[in-house]
Design a protein around this motif. Sequence first.
Motif, PDB file in Angstrom:
ATOM      1  N   PHE A 131       7.133   6.816  -7.778  1.00 55.01           N
ATOM      2  CA  PHE A 131       5.719   6.467  -7.794  1.00 55.01           C
ATOM      3  C   PHE A 131       5.601   4.986  -8.140  1.00 55.01           C
ATOM      4  O   PHE A 131       6.164   4.542  -9.156  1.00 55.01           O
ATOM      5  N   TYR A 132       4.903   4.240  -7.282  1.00 57.76           N
ATOM      6  CA  TYR A 132       4.754   2.793  -7.458  1.00 57.76           C
ATOM      7  C   TYR A 132       3.286   2.397  -7.480  1.00 57.76           C
ATOM      8  O   TYR A 132       2.449   3.026  -6.841  1.00 57.76           O
ATOM      9  N   ARG A 133       3.018   1.301  -8.189  1.00 54.23           N
ATOM     10  CA  ARG A 133       1.723   0.646  -8.148  1.00 54.23           C
ATOM     11  C   ARG A 133       1.976  -0.742  -7.583  1.00 54.23           C
ATOM     12  O   ARG A 133       2.889  -1.435  -8.033  1.00 54.23           O
ATOM     13  N   VAL A 134       1.183  -1.137  -6.568  1.00 50.19           N
ATOM     14  CA  VAL A 134       1.383  -2.422  -5.899  1.00 50.19           C
ATOM     15  C   VAL A 134       0.166  -3.309  -6.125  1.00 50.19           C
ATOM     16  O   VAL A 134      -0.971  -2.895  -5.897  1.00 50.19           O
ATOM     17  N   THR A 135       0.454  -4.529  -6.573  1.00 52.29           N
ATOM     18  CA  THR A 135      -0.567  -5.551  -6.744  1.00 52.29           C
ATOM     19  C   THR A 135      -0.031  -6.846  -6.146  1.00 52.29           C
ATOM     20  O   THR A 135       1.093  -7.249  -6.468  1.00 52.29           O
ATOM     21  N   CYS A 136      -0.806  -7.463  -5.277  1.00 51.55           N
ATOM     22  CA  CYS A 136      -0.410  -8.721  -4.630  1.00 51.55           C
ATOM     23  C   CYS A 136       0.967  -8.616  -3.972  1.00 51.55           C
ATOM     24  O   CYS A 136       1.760  -9.551  -4.004  1.00 51.55           O
ATOM     25  N   GLY A 137       1.247  -7.458  -3.386  1.00 54.80           N
ATOM     26  CA  GLY A 137       2.497  -7.251  -2.664  1.00 54.80           C
ATOM     27  C   GLY A 137       3.701  -6.949  -3.538  1.00 54.80           C
ATOM     28  O   GLY A 137       4.794  -6.722  -3.031  1.00 54.80           O
ATOM     29  N   ILE A 138       3.517  -6.948  -4.849  1.00 52.34           N
ATOM     30  CA  ILE A 138       4.624  -6.683  -5.757  1.00 52.34           C
ATOM     31  C   ILE A 138       4.489  -5.278  -6.313  1.00 52.34           C
ATOM     32  O   ILE A 138       3.443  -4.915  -6.869  1.00 52.34           O
ATOM     33  N   GLY A 139       5.524  -4.490  -6.139  1.00 48.68           N
ATOM     34  CA  GLY A 139       5.497  -3.108  -6.593  1.00 48.68           C
ATOM     35  C   GLY A 139       6.121  -2.944  -7.961  1.00 48.68           C
ATOM     36  O   GLY A 139       7.130  -3.578  -8.279  1.00 48.68           O
ATOM     37  N   GLN A 140       5.502  -2.106  -8.759  1.00 48.55           N
ATOM     38  CA  GLN A 140       6.029  -1.748 -10.066  1.00 48.55           C
ATOM     39  C   GLN A 140       6.311  -0.256 -10.053  1.00 48.55           C
ATOM     40  O   GLN A 140       5.395   0.544  -9.821  1.00 48.55           O
ATOM     41  N   ARG A 141       7.549   0.099 -10.296  1.00 48.67           N
ATOM     42  CA  ARG A 141       7.905   1.519 -10.314  1.00 48.67           C
ATOM     43  C   ARG A 141       7.437   2.146 -11.628  1.00 48.67           C
ATOM     44  O   ARG A 141       7.795   1.698 -12.704  1.00 48.67           O
ATOM     45  N   LEU A 142       6.634   3.192 -11.489  1.00 51.58           N
ATOM     46  CA  LEU A 142       6.116   3.910 -12.652  1.00 51.58           C
ATOM     47  C   LEU A 142       6.880   5.200 -12.898  1.00 51.58           C
ATOM     48  O   LEU A 142       6.869   5.732 -13.995  1.00 51.58           O
ATOM     49  N   LYS A 143       7.499   5.708 -11.853  1.00 59.62           N
ATOM     50  CA  LYS A 143       8.298   6.932 -11.967  1.00 59.62           C
ATOM     51  C   LYS A 143       9.481   6.818 -11.036  1.00 59.62           C
ATOM     52  O   LYS A 143       9.397   6.384  -9.933  1.00 59.62           O
TER      53      LYS A 143
END
Length: 127
Positions: free
Chosen positions: A115-127
């Motif tokens: 599960f990822y959250r993307v802001t300004c093309g950069i993804g942060q893996r949350l799970k």
Amino acid sequence: MILIVGGRDQGKRAFACGLVPGLFESDFGDGRTETEENLLQARGLCHFESLVRRILSEGEKPADFVSAYLSAQPDAVILSDEIGSGIIPVDPFEEEWREMTGRLLCDLAQKSSAFYRVTCGIGQRLK
């Protein structure tokens, strides 16, 4: 299944294509416009939030489609715009739509392999 959420036009689809080898923008079905039959054949699904809205407006249950989609595409990539960080709407349908979308996304996040959250093309893996 991989779930990716973020604001509108934040690069979720491009991020997904860079994340999953062999996944292309043309592999995504559009929840705003495509029929449920076509979406069931799509490797990826974008505009999940719009699909939920459409299904609700037709008087049907979005959870039924989600179940069918995950059965047909267990390795799918699902993209959704974030719609839950704003003012609570006065219109009952708008409130139902936001609540249903949020509940379905919670369920998808639990079932996802990533599960990822993307802001300004950069993804942060949350799970």
